[in-house]
Motif scaffolding. Structure first.
Motif, PDB file in Angstrom:
ATOM      1  N   SER A 122       0.828  -1.204   0.000  1.00  0.00           N
ATOM      2  CA  SER A 122       0.000   0.000   0.000  1.00  0.00           C
ATOM      3  C   SER A 122       0.864   1.257   0.000  1.00  0.00           C
ATOM      4  O   SER A 122       0.575   2.222  -0.720  1.00  0.00           O
ATOM      5  CB  SER A 122      -0.918  -0.002   1.229  1.00  0.00           C
ATOM      6  OG  SER A 122      -1.672   1.189   1.289  1.00  0.00           O
ATOM      7  N   ARG A 173       1.121   4.151  -2.875  1.00  0.00           N
ATOM      8  CA  ARG A 173       0.867   5.552  -2.565  1.00  0.00           C
ATOM      9  C   ARG A 173       2.020   6.448  -3.029  1.00  0.00           C
ATOM     10  O   ARG A 173       1.811   7.526  -3.588  1.00  0.00           O
ATOM     11  CB  ARG A 173       0.653   5.704  -1.058  1.00  0.00           C
ATOM     12  CG  ARG A 173       0.212   7.082  -0.597  1.00  0.00           C
ATOM     13  CD  ARG A 173      -1.198   7.405  -1.058  1.00  0.00           C
ATOM     14  NE  ARG A 173      -2.145   6.435  -0.571  1.00  0.00           N
ATOM     15  CZ  ARG A 173      -2.743   6.497   0.638  1.00  0.00           C
ATOM     16  NH1 ARG A 173      -2.461   7.497   1.443  1.00  0.00           N
ATOM     17  NH2 ARG A 173      -3.612   5.590   1.010  1.00  0.00           N
ATOM     18  N   ARG A 219      -5.752  14.129   0.322  1.00  0.00           N
ATOM     19  CA  ARG A 219      -7.097  13.609   0.569  1.00  0.00           C
ATOM     20  C   ARG A 219      -7.316  12.294  -0.164  1.00  0.00           C
ATOM     21  O   ARG A 219      -6.872  12.102  -1.300  1.00  0.00           O
ATOM     22  CB  ARG A 219      -8.129  14.633   0.090  1.00  0.00           C
ATOM     23  CG  ARG A 219      -8.104  15.927   0.864  1.00  0.00           C
ATOM     24  CD  ARG A 219      -8.520  15.721   2.306  1.00  0.00           C
ATOM     25  NE  ARG A 219      -9.923  15.309   2.376  1.00  0.00           N
ATOM     26  CZ  ARG A 219     -10.434  14.603   3.382  1.00  0.00           C
ATOM     27  NH1 ARG A 219      -9.670  14.202   4.374  1.00  0.00           N
ATOM     28  NH2 ARG A 219     -11.714  14.287   3.378  1.00  0.00           N
ATOM     29  N   PRO A 220      -8.031  11.345   0.474  1.00  0.00           N
ATOM     30  CA  PRO A 220      -8.337  10.063  -0.177  1.00  0.00           C
ATOM     31  C   PRO A 220      -9.242  10.265  -1.392  1.00  0.00           C
ATOM     32  O   PRO A 220     -10.121  11.129  -1.385  1.00  0.00           O
ATOM     33  CB  PRO A 220      -9.064   9.281   0.929  1.00  0.00           C
ATOM     34  CG  PRO A 220      -8.759   9.988   2.210  1.00  0.00           C
ATOM     35  CD  PRO A 220      -8.548  11.418   1.858  1.00  0.00           C
ATOM     36  N   ASP A 221      -9.033   9.453  -2.397  1.00  0.00           N
ATOM     37  CA  ASP A 221      -9.832   9.573  -3.620  1.00  0.00           C
ATOM     38  C   ASP A 221     -11.327   9.418  -3.348  1.00  0.00           C
ATOM     39  O   ASP A 221     -12.149  10.115  -3.948  1.00  0.00           O
ATOM     40  CB  ASP A 221      -9.390   8.513  -4.641  1.00  0.00           C
ATOM     41  CG  ASP A 221      -8.009   8.793  -5.203  1.00  0.00           C
ATOM     42  OD1 ASP A 221      -7.438   9.857  -4.880  1.00  0.00           O
ATOM     43  OD2 ASP A 221      -7.499   7.941  -5.952  1.00  0.00           O
ATOM     44  N   ASN A 222     -11.668   8.507  -2.438  1.00  0.00           N
ATOM     45  CA  ASN A 222     -13.089   8.217  -2.223  1.00  0.00           C
ATOM     46  C   ASN A 222     -13.809   9.319  -1.447  1.00  0.00           C
ATOM     47  O   ASN A 222     -15.030   9.284  -1.306  1.00  0.00           O
ATOM     48  CB  ASN A 222     -13.269   6.877  -1.502  1.00  0.00           C
ATOM     49  CG  ASN A 222     -12.654   6.856  -0.114  1.00  0.00           C
ATOM     50  OD1 ASN A 222     -11.812   7.692   0.214  1.00  0.00           O
ATOM     51  ND2 ASN A 222     -13.064   5.911   0.709  1.00  0.00           N
ATOM     52  N   MET A 223     -13.081  10.294  -0.922  1.00  0.00           N
ATOM     53  CA  MET A 223     -13.697  11.415  -0.209  1.00  0.00           C
ATOM     54  C   MET A 223     -13.621  12.718  -1.013  1.00  0.00           C
ATOM     55  O   MET A 223     -14.225  13.722  -0.647  1.00  0.00           O
ATOM     56  CB  MET A 223     -13.013  11.631   1.143  1.00  0.00           C
ATOM     57  CG  MET A 223     -13.145  10.487   2.104  1.00  0.00           C
ATOM     58  SD  MET A 223     -12.346  10.870   3.695  1.00  0.00           S
ATOM     59  CE  MET A 223     -12.652   9.330   4.583  1.00  0.00           C
ATOM     60  N   ARG A 279     -14.698  13.746  -3.961  1.00  0.00           N
ATOM     61  CA  ARG A 279     -15.892  14.299  -4.616  1.00  0.00           C
ATOM     62  C   ARG A 279     -16.688  15.153  -3.639  1.00  0.00           C
ATOM     63  O   ARG A 279     -17.132  16.250  -3.979  1.00  0.00           O
ATOM     64  CB  ARG A 279     -16.768  13.182  -5.181  1.00  0.00           C
ATOM     65  CG  ARG A 279     -17.975  13.713  -5.949  1.00  0.00           C
ATOM     66  CD  ARG A 279     -18.879  12.603  -6.471  1.00  0.00           C
ATOM     67  NE  ARG A 279     -19.953  13.152  -7.293  1.00  0.00           N
ATOM     68  CZ  ARG A 279     -21.069  13.690  -6.811  1.00  0.00           C
ATOM     69  NH1 ARG A 279     -21.262  13.757  -5.496  1.00  0.00           N
ATOM     70  NH2 ARG A 279     -21.997  14.155  -7.622  1.00  0.00           N
ATOM     71  N   ASP A 280     -16.849  14.666  -2.411  1.00  0.00           N
ATOM     72  CA  ASP A 280     -17.601  15.436  -1.425  1.00  0.00           C
ATOM     73  C   ASP A 280     -16.844  16.688  -1.016  1.00  0.00           C
ATOM     74  O   ASP A 280     -17.460  17.737  -0.773  1.00  0.00           O
ATOM     75  CB  ASP A 280     -17.897  14.576  -0.187  1.00  0.00           C
ATOM     76  CG  ASP A 280     -18.888  15.251   0.746  1.00  0.00           C
ATOM     77  OD1 ASP A 280     -20.082  15.322   0.383  1.00  0.00           O
ATOM     78  OD2 ASP A 280     -18.471  15.732   1.828  1.00  0.00           O
TER      79      ASP A 280
END
Length: 271
Positions: A10, A14, A211-215, A217-218
């Motif tokens: 991981s 990264r 910032r994480p990719d999955n967050m 968009r918000d």
């Protein structure tokens, strides 16, 4: 062992991502095997790499992360204030490259010591869309009214309808509660202009954190366009070409001083 290998895989993934996004603005090198990561050394860092390092330190203050707590490189209160100012300088330079034109550091306290109306008037003498004129109901003693950086890209015909960005720079743990999106959508212009500009302000949020990719968009939904640790250093590096071509970017001249500070900081960590 399996958990350890998963953690290593991981981390390698990264780091590879950072190398891909940042290129020469990333201040670390990876050997041919991909197993060893080495800091390039502060004696040879560029301004883009310095932007990454300042972002990295701010990302690991005690209010955000325990990584540096109790170490010799944990910054003093005075150094933390300096680092926040340094990040503001990088944010100004980075937004200039993002937009492709001049930028001003508007956040309080302003580097040139000007007052709110004085600085706003100086900027709008260049933009010439709308007229700075405080509404009687507006705050009497504003600091920056939540806008820390302005950047614009001039049209050749000198008419309204150009690219104009206003950014909030946030370095604390509460960064996501400081959206300037609604402020620039109507409040700012209504308070400080008559007639108001017809050019639309594009909201930006500039932070030192990755910032994480999955967050993400918000984050953009709430805050507007975002420059963070994986975007800002590359833009700072691009700004060097703008300056060489005569584009005025406030605070750019302060960046070599930050590089010098980082060199001293590294040497402290080696003691």
């Amino acid at each position: 062992m399996e958990e350890r290998e998963a953690a290593v895989a991981s981390a390698i993934s990264r780091i590879s991502q950072r190398l891909k996004f940042l290129g020469e603005a990333y201040p670390f090198e990876v050997d041919d095997t991909g197993d060893v990561v080495t800091f390039i050394g502060s004696d040879s860092i560029s301004v883009g790499q310095a932007a990454y390092l300042v972002s990295l330190v701010l990302s690991h203050l005690n209010s955000v992360s325990p990584v540096m707590s109790g170490t010799s490189v944990y910054p003093t209160d005075d150094e933390i204030r300096k680092l926040r100012n340094y990040f503001q300088y990088f944010a100004t330079v980075g937004l200039a490259a993002e937009i492709g034109g001049p930028a001003w550091s508007f956040g309080h306290p302003r580097p040139d010591g000007t007052g709110f109306i004085e600085k706003l008037s100086e900027i709008w003498m260049e933009l010439r869309d709308g007229c700075v004129n405080r509404d009687s109901s507006a705050p009497e003693h504003p600091k920056d009214d939540q806008v820390d950086v302005f950047a614009w890209r001039k049209q050749q015909d000198d008419l309204p309808g150009f690219l104009l960005a206003a950014a909030q720079v946030a370095t604390g743990a509460n960064w996501k509660s400081k959206s300037v999106k609604s402020q620039v959508a109507g409040v700012f212009a209504s308070r400080w202009f008559n007639p108001q500009p017809v050019t639309t302000l594009v909201a930006y949020h500039i932070i030192p954190f990755a910032r994480p990719d999955n967050m993400f968009r918000d984050d953009v939904l709430v805050l507007g366009n975002i420059l963070h640790r994986l975007r800002l250093p590359f833009r700072v590096m691009e700004a060097e070409d703008l300056v060489r071509n005569g584009v005025a970017i406030e605070t750019f001249e302060k960046l070599p001083h930050i590089v010098t500070w980082l060199q001293d900081y590294e040497h402290r960590g080696m003691v």
